[in-house]
Design a protein around this motif. Structure first.
Motif, PDB file in Angstrom:
ATOM      1  N   ALA A  49       0.871  -1.171  -0.209  1.00  0.00           N
ATOM      2  CA  ALA A  49       0.063   0.038  -0.085  1.00  0.00           C
ATOM      3  C   ALA A  49       0.762   1.440   0.089  1.00  0.00           C
ATOM      4  CB  ALA A  49      -0.991   0.000   1.249  1.00  0.00           C
ATOM      5  N   TRP A  50       2.072   1.173   0.777  1.00  0.00           N
ATOM      6  CA  TRP A  50       2.831   2.516   0.595  1.00  0.00           C
ATOM      7  C   TRP A  50       3.369   2.964  -0.580  1.00  0.00           C
ATOM      8  CZ3 TRP A  50       7.833   2.840  -0.464  1.00  0.00           C
ATOM      9  CH2 TRP A  50       8.536   1.557  -0.651  1.00  0.00           C
ATOM     10  N   ARG A  51       3.319   1.946  -1.702  1.00  0.00           N
ATOM     11  CA  ARG A  51       3.765   2.193  -2.986  1.00  0.00           C
ATOM     12  C   ARG A  51       2.531   2.838  -3.939  1.00  0.00           C
ATOM     13  NH1 ARG A  51       6.257  -2.575  -1.550  1.00  0.00           N
ATOM     14  NH2 ARG A  51       8.740  -2.556  -1.843  1.00  0.00           N
ATOM     15  N   VAL A  52       1.515   2.910  -3.223  1.00  0.00           N
ATOM     16  CA  VAL A  52       0.421   3.399  -4.164  1.00  0.00           C
ATOM     17  C   VAL A  52       0.634   4.821  -4.736  1.00  0.00           C
ATOM     18  CG1 VAL A  52      -1.844   3.626  -4.149  1.00  0.00           C
ATOM     19  CG2 VAL A  52      -1.165   1.656  -3.415  1.00  0.00           C
ATOM     20  N   ASP A  53       0.544   5.091  -6.007  1.00  0.00           N
ATOM     21  CA  ASP A  53       0.615   6.414  -6.222  1.00  0.00           C
ATOM     22  C   ASP A  53      -0.651   7.332  -6.090  1.00  0.00           C
ATOM     23  OD1 ASP A  53       1.435   8.866  -7.471  1.00  0.00           O
ATOM     24  OD2 ASP A  53       1.486   8.090  -9.684  1.00  0.00           O
ATOM     25  N   HIS A  54      -0.910   7.589  -4.874  1.00  0.00           N
ATOM     26  CA  HIS A  54      -2.512   8.334  -4.799  1.00  0.00           C
ATOM     27  C   HIS A  54      -2.014   9.231  -3.684  1.00  0.00           C
ATOM     28  CE1 HIS A  54      -6.114   9.209  -3.099  1.00  0.00           C
ATOM     29  NE2 HIS A  54      -6.944   8.560  -4.081  1.00  0.00           N
ATOM     30  N   PRO A  55      -2.325  10.664  -3.828  1.00  0.00           N
ATOM     31  CA  PRO A  55      -2.328  11.752  -3.000  1.00  0.00           C
ATOM     32  C   PRO A  55      -2.178  11.612  -1.477  1.00  0.00           C
ATOM     33  CG  PRO A  55      -3.178  12.573  -5.099  1.00  0.00           C
ATOM     34  CD  PRO A  55      -3.439  11.074  -4.909  1.00  0.00           C
ATOM     35  N   ALA A  56      -3.339  10.690  -1.264  1.00  0.00           N
ATOM     36  CA  ALA A  56      -3.751  10.602   0.215  1.00  0.00           C
ATOM     37  C   ALA A  56      -3.243   9.191   0.797  1.00  0.00           C
ATOM     38  CB  ALA A  56      -5.306  10.393   0.107  1.00  0.00           C
ATOM     39  N   THR A  57      -2.011   8.473   0.027  1.00  0.00           N
ATOM     40  CA  THR A  57      -1.537   7.112   0.683  1.00  0.00           C
ATOM     41  C   THR A  57      -1.085   7.297   2.042  1.00  0.00           C
ATOM     42  OG1 THR A  57      -1.265   6.445  -1.512  1.00  0.00           O
ATOM     43  CG2 THR A  57      -0.017   5.573   0.284  1.00  0.00           C
ATOM     44  N   ALA A  58      -0.269   8.353   2.329  1.00  0.00           N
ATOM     45  CA  ALA A  58       0.312   8.538   3.559  1.00  0.00           C
ATOM     46  C   ALA A  58      -0.829   8.870   4.684  1.00  0.00           C
ATOM     47  CB  ALA A  58       1.356   9.675   3.620  1.00  0.00           C
TER      48      ALA A  58
END
Length: 495
Positions: free
Chosen positions: A454-463
């Motif tokens: 999940a931490w590799r997901v390229d989404h602005p809200a990942t963190a």
């Protein structure tokens, strides 16, 4: 969380036709109409347009008032007739002529006359909106009466010049109006937000306390409780005035109960359910919701109503629906979709749902909820976005729920992206709820190595999503892993 939330939840209003029927049936307005039809050149009025005292018995007789109307004697009947006449004059149902100049004749013989006004034709042949416009004017008159001072002892208030000494009244008209406006605003909010009882009735002590007791106060002081009691009595008088115009349904304070307990306040302790109603109960009627909202809009308050968005574009719709309660949001979507063909509606919703901005996840969630209400005719529009990274996941969900054939399996990257997007939307909509905790536990439990990927997901809200998952997950070990994954996500993007 977005700072663009509407001031108030949307209200579900009855149709204009239904509201107009309610307005015409409201006792005060109906009496005003009756007196307008009775008015003739023989009707005598004073300098302020009021019926002269000698005319009041005839006016009361025309209204056929009795105990069922709360009228016990001739004095009550005369007061009701006077109130109805004043409403008729204020709304234009009656036209009055000023008394002639009394010079050269006895002043008490001078009087004006009255006749049915132009507004009376609206009652019989006007549109529902026209009727509601007249009712709003009647509401304004009732509001003014409700905030007027109680003149129990006129003699004590007369100055040496024979004029009323307003300073002796201890009455501030602006303060009185603002107090009642705030009370009606609280009642409106309780009604539209579902924060009040399911049947809509609000105990008078609770409503008075909401105006007096600070939110951060623990046990109210005796002084505060006394203020609550005073506010209750004040509201009791005001709601008695507002009920005949159809604004509220009201169960008055039981005077016998107050006599039994001359000291203290019902807010001081728990009341038995059977006793609550004896302290007064009030609720806004459907017409009252319409009337209070109209005043709010005039004052510049953002007070949306279901149906406001029916003719707006999907971009405005999804942005506005972001923080609507579930039932109101569904009703708004249904009205919006009813004006469009399924395929075109789905295409417009999906297009408006795209974006990488902070509000985009919640837009996509509302888009998905809208698509659930669209029939199979929308399938071509939904299939057209299967390869779109932002929309492909929700498109597959829609197709699968309808048992569509040939739905391609989503790539793993899309699965994780949709998971992050969904959690981000839920966080923005409702915060860290028990329901979201269940979703987080389920996601991590169903997908082996979820946090590692999940931490590799390229989404602005990942963190932010991973940080929230760390707070929500009940197992300390997994919660710690989620926080580490959030750190990795921030390190990867430099955010």
């Amino acid at each position: 969380m977005s700072e663009d939330r509407p001031t108030l939840p949307p209200v579900r209003l009855h149709s204009d036709a239904e509201l107009a029927r309610d307005a015409l049936a409201a006792p005060l307005f109906a009496r005003a109409v009756t007196l307008a039809r009775w008015a003739s050149p023989d009707t005598r009025v004073g300098a302020g347009g009021e019926l002269v005292e000698e005319q009041l018995p005839e006016a009361a007789a025309v209204l056929e008032l009795g105990p069922a109307d709360g009228v016990e004697d001739e004095e009550d009947a005369a007061a009701c007739a006077s109130e109805a006449w004043r409403t008729a004059v204020d709304t234009g149902l009656v036209d009055v002529t000023d008394p002639p100049d009394p010079a050269g004749s006895a002043a008490d013989a001078a009087h004006g006359t009255a006749a049915p006004g132009e507004a009376l034709a609206v009652v019989a042949g006007g549109s529902p909106q026209d009727v509601l416009g007249l009712w709003l004017e009647a509401f304004e008159t009732a509001f003014a009466d409700a905030t007027a001072p109680v003149l129990d002892d006129l003699g004590a208030l007369l100055g040496d010049d024979g004029e009323l000494d307003f300073d002796a009244l201890d009455w501030d008209p602006q303060q009185e109006a603002e107090f009642l406006e705030a009370v009606l605003g609280n009642l409106y909010l309780l009604t539209v937000s579902g924060g009040g009882p399911e049947d809509g009735w609000v105990p008078l002590p609770a409503l008075a306390a909401s105006m007096i007791v600070p939110d951060d106060m623990g046990e109210p002081t005796d002084d505060v409780l006394e203020q609550v009691s005073d506010a209750m009595m004040r509201l009791d008088d005001q709601f008695r005035v507002l009920e005949p115009v159809g604004l509220v349904a009201y169960r008055p304070v039981d005077e016998a109960l107050m006599a039994e307990e001359p000291e203290g306040s019902p807010a001081a302790g728990e009341l038995d359910e059977e006793d609550v109603a004896r302290y007064g109960m009030v609720r806004l009627t459907p017409l009252g919701l319409y009337g209070v909202r109209a005043r709010m809009l005039e004052a510049g308050v953002d007070a949306p109503a279901v149906g406001d968005l029916a003719e707006k574009g999907a971009d405005v719709l999804l942005a506005s629906l972001a923080y609507y309660p579930e039932q109101a949001g569904r009703a708004e979507l249904e009205q919006w979709l009813a004006r469009r063909e399924p395929a075109a509606a789905a295409e417009e919703l999906l297009s408006a749902a795209r974006g990488q901005d902070p509000a985009a996840p919640l837009r996509r969630l509302r888009c998905q909820q809208g698509l659930l209400l669209v029939d199979a005719a929308a399938e071509p529009s939904v299939r057209a976005v299967l390869d779109d990274r932002e929309l492909g996941g929700l498109a597959r969900v829609w197709l699968a729920e309808r048992g569509a054939a040939d739905v391609p399996a989503p790539p793993q990257e899309m699965v994780f992206w949709l998971a992050v997007d969904t959690i981000a939307a839920q966080l923005d909509a409702d915060g860290e709820t028990p329901e979201l905790e269940e979703l987080v536990v389920g996601l991590i439990g169903q997908h082996t190595g979820f946090l590692d990927s999940a931490w590799r997901v390229d989404h602005p809200a990942t963190a932010p999503v991973l940080e929230a998952m760390g707070r929500l997950h009940p197992e300390k070990k997994i919660a710690k892993e989620a926080k580490k994954a959030a750190f990795k996500a921030r390190s990867r993007t430099g955010a």
